[in-house]
Design an enzyme around this catalytic site. Structure first.
Site, PDB file in Angstrom:
ATOM      1  N   CYS A  78       1.039  -1.219   0.069  1.00 53.39           N
ATOM      2  CA  CYS A  78       0.087   0.069  -0.075  1.00 53.39           C
ATOM      3  C   CYS A  78       0.707   1.283  -0.108  1.00 53.39           C
ATOM      4  O   CYS A  78       1.623   1.451  -0.990  1.00 53.39           O
ATOM      5  CB  CYS A  78      -1.042  -0.070   1.211  1.00 53.39           C
ATOM      6  N   HIS A 171      -3.251  -4.753   1.411  1.00 54.16           N
ATOM      7  CA  HIS A 171      -2.633  -5.190   2.851  1.00 54.16           C
ATOM      8  C   HIS A 171      -2.608  -6.663   3.092  1.00 54.16           C
ATOM      9  O   HIS A 171      -3.236  -7.258   3.693  1.00 54.16           O
ATOM     10  CB  HIS A 171      -3.353  -4.593   4.172  1.00 54.16           C
ATOM     11  N   GLU A 173      -0.840  -8.271   5.172  1.00 51.13           N
ATOM     12  CA  GLU A 173      -0.849  -8.603   6.586  1.00 51.13           C
ATOM     13  C   GLU A 173      -2.065  -8.667   7.341  1.00 51.13           C
ATOM     14  O   GLU A 173      -2.096  -9.158   8.587  1.00 51.13           O
ATOM     15  CB  GLU A 173       0.133  -7.375   7.175  1.00 51.13           C
TER      16      GLU A 173
END
Ligand code: GLN
Length: 191
Positions: A78, A171, A173
């Site tokens: 990002c 994202h 994660e």
């Protein structure tokens, strides 16, 4: 294996957690000394304008470029993708990109109405889809021929690789899925 996560600002904690699941030593990178101790770097999501000024004032901006030229694996997610790109649109006029992936990104390019969304991505080399979580994500507007596009949404790249630099506009994660971190660690073990 010592992997750094840029921790000047933004969404770094879950990257650290993802790396620790693999037994990797994850280092929160806040200054040049921290950076000089790592073999690979993750640049997380957050606010790319703030991060780029902090990278310059800490001296890490040039250091990251030099290490990348020597083959250091870097993952940018990002805001990290924005920082690693070669040109930023709708950034601050004094915001400098690292220019390590030949793509042009537009900050918040998916627009206000859908500035956050999720999409099941078909990623090159993955045998099943990956849940992409996009939060005020950058839009990739141009891609150089040296860049490999690994996933797209509506014909726009959302995951790209150039040499030892991997970038995602989403994202990874935040997904309950560590395959992108696995891929990144494989890049490090092969480097
Ligand atoms: N819109 C942010 C920026 O321009 C990026 C958002 C994110 O990292 N989730 O820096």
């Amino acid at each position: 294996m010592k992997v750094g996560v840029l921790a000047l600002q933004g969404a770094f904690k879950l990257h650290v957690k993802a790396l620790e699941q693999f037994g990797v030593e994850a280092i929160e990178v806040r200054n040049l000394e921290n950076f000089n101790s790592v073999e690979a770097l993750i640049i997380p999501g957050g606010e790319s304008t703030t991060m780029s000024f902090l990278l310059e004032s800490t001296g890490m901006f040039e250091a990251i470029k030099e290490s990348s030229a020597e083959g250091m694996p870097i993952l940018g997610t990002c805001a990290g993708m924005i920082l690693l790109s070669s040109k930023i649109t709708d950034g601050r006029s004094d915001q400098n990109p690292l220019g390590l992936v030949n793509i042009e990104t537009r900050r918040n390019g998916y627009g206000r109405q859908i500035d956050s969304f999720e999409s099941d991505l078909s990623i090159k080399g993955f045998d099943r889809s990956f849940r992409g979580i996009f939060i005020r994500a950058p839009l990739v507007e141009k891609v150089g021929s040296e860049v490999e596009v690994l996933a797209e949404v509506n014909n726009r790249p959302v995951m790209c690789k150039q040499g030892s630099v991997l970038v995602t506009s989403f994202h990874p994660e935040l997904a309950d899925d560590t395959r992108i971190h696995t891929e990144f660690l494989e890049m490090l073990s092969k480097s």
